[in-house]
Design a protein around this motif. Structure first.
Motif, short mmCIF file in Angstrom:
data_model
loop_
_atom_site.label_atom_id
_atom_site.label_comp_id
_atom_site.label_asym_id
_atom_site.label_seq_id
_atom_site.Cartn_x
_atom_site.Cartn_y
_atom_site.Cartn_z
N VAL A 192 13.62 25.48 19.90
CA VAL A 192 14.82 24.67 19.63
C VAL A 192 14.58 23.80 18.40
O VAL A 192 13.50 23.22 18.23
CB VAL A 192 15.16 23.78 20.85
N ASP A 193 15.57 23.72 17.56
CA ASP A 193 15.45 22.95 16.32
C ASP A 193 14.99 21.52 16.61
O ASP A 193 15.56 20.82 17.46
CB ASP A 193 16.82 22.93 15.63
N LYS A 194 13.96 21.07 15.90
CA LYS A 194 13.42 19.73 16.10
C LYS A 194 14.45 18.64 15.82
O LYS A 194 14.35 17.53 16.33
CB LYS A 194 12.19 19.52 15.20
N GLY A 195 15.43 19.00 15.00
CA GLY A 195 16.48 18.03 14.68
C GLY A 195 17.26 17.60 15.91
O GLY A 195 17.75 16.47 15.98
N GLN A 196 17.36 18.50 16.89
CA GLN A 196 18.07 18.17 18.13
C GLN A 196 17.35 17.04 18.86
O GLN A 196 17.98 16.09 19.33
CB GLN A 196 18.13 19.42 19.04
N ARG A 197 16.03 17.16 18.93
CA ARG A 197 15.24 16.13 19.62
C ARG A 197 15.27 14.82 18.85
O ARG A 197 15.41 13.74 19.44
CB ARG A 197 13.80 16.63 19.79
#
Length: 221
Positions: free
Chosen positions: A117-122
């Motif tokens: 999952v894209d780190k940007g989401q976290r």
């Protein structure tokens, strides 16, 4: 020299063999539920910050992936009574063995899905002040599971085929019933071949179901 196959002798026993499908499905579904639930927990341990839990999850995975499934089944069915002090029935022993084994593989699949999952989401969730548990439950896990659905379906298919080993502890599944019919008719090849056909149809059905779900999810993107 011909193969001299004669399926007429097992025709009266076909309903008896087919009843094993429900037994097999009960074990597979229960074990899949156990494996999925435990697999999520193990995956969260592996990506978490608590080193002890990460270490324990890695050891668990190493043991269950590094030893034969049939050995794990026999240890739980025959060996566990020495520890717990009472006998374990064949059905719960099978569910427990398959569930624990499946959890080790599913945990790796889920871990890979979460990390993909894209780190940007976290980072966005953390910036908004969303607690870690809520972030994992409502943002990261749903996206991760969506990415790994094909791998999870493959694990379910593998579990369906591997469930045949329950015959060694006397569970009346498809394989066990086919073997019993072979003993009654003195012809083992025909009933075992019929059992193979049943497993093949079940696996093909699951494969088509998996592909249909994948297509549906791609359309929803």
């Amino acid at each position: 020299m011909g193969m001299n196959l004669d399926f007429t002798q097992i025709v009266p026993s076909i309903p008896y063999i087919l009843k094993g499908i429900w037994v097999t499905l009960q074990i597979v579904l229960a074990a899949a539920a156990v494996g999925f639930a435990l697999g999520i927990i193990l995956a969260l341990f592996k990506i978490g910050r608590i080193k002890v839990l990460k270490w324990l999850a890695d050891i668990y995975t190493s043991i269950f992936r590094g030893t034969p499934l049939i050995l794990q089944l026999l240890i739980i069915y025959y060996g566990a009574p020495q520890i717990v002090g009472f006998d374990i029935d064949a059905y719960p022993a099978a569910v427990l063995a398959f569930g624990l084994n499946s959890a080790a593989y599913i945990s790796e699949v889920i871990r890979a899905g979460i990390l993909a999952v894209d780190k940007g989401q976290r980072e966005a969730a953390m910036a908004l002040g969303i607690p870690y548990k809520k972030m994992m439950r409502h943002i990261i896990l749903p996206q991760g599971l969506k990415n790994i659905l094909p791998a999870l379906m493959n694990e379910f298919i593998t579990l369906t085929k591997e469930s045949a080993v329950v015959t060694v502890i006397g569970v009346a599944d498809i394989m066990r019933r086919s073997y019993i019919v072979g003993g009654q008719t003195y012809k083992y090849f025909e009933p075992l071949l019929f059992a193979g056909l049943i497993y093949y149809i079940m696996v093909m059905g699951l494969t088509l179901l998996g592909k249909a779900v994948e297509r549906r999810m791609r359309k929803s993107d």
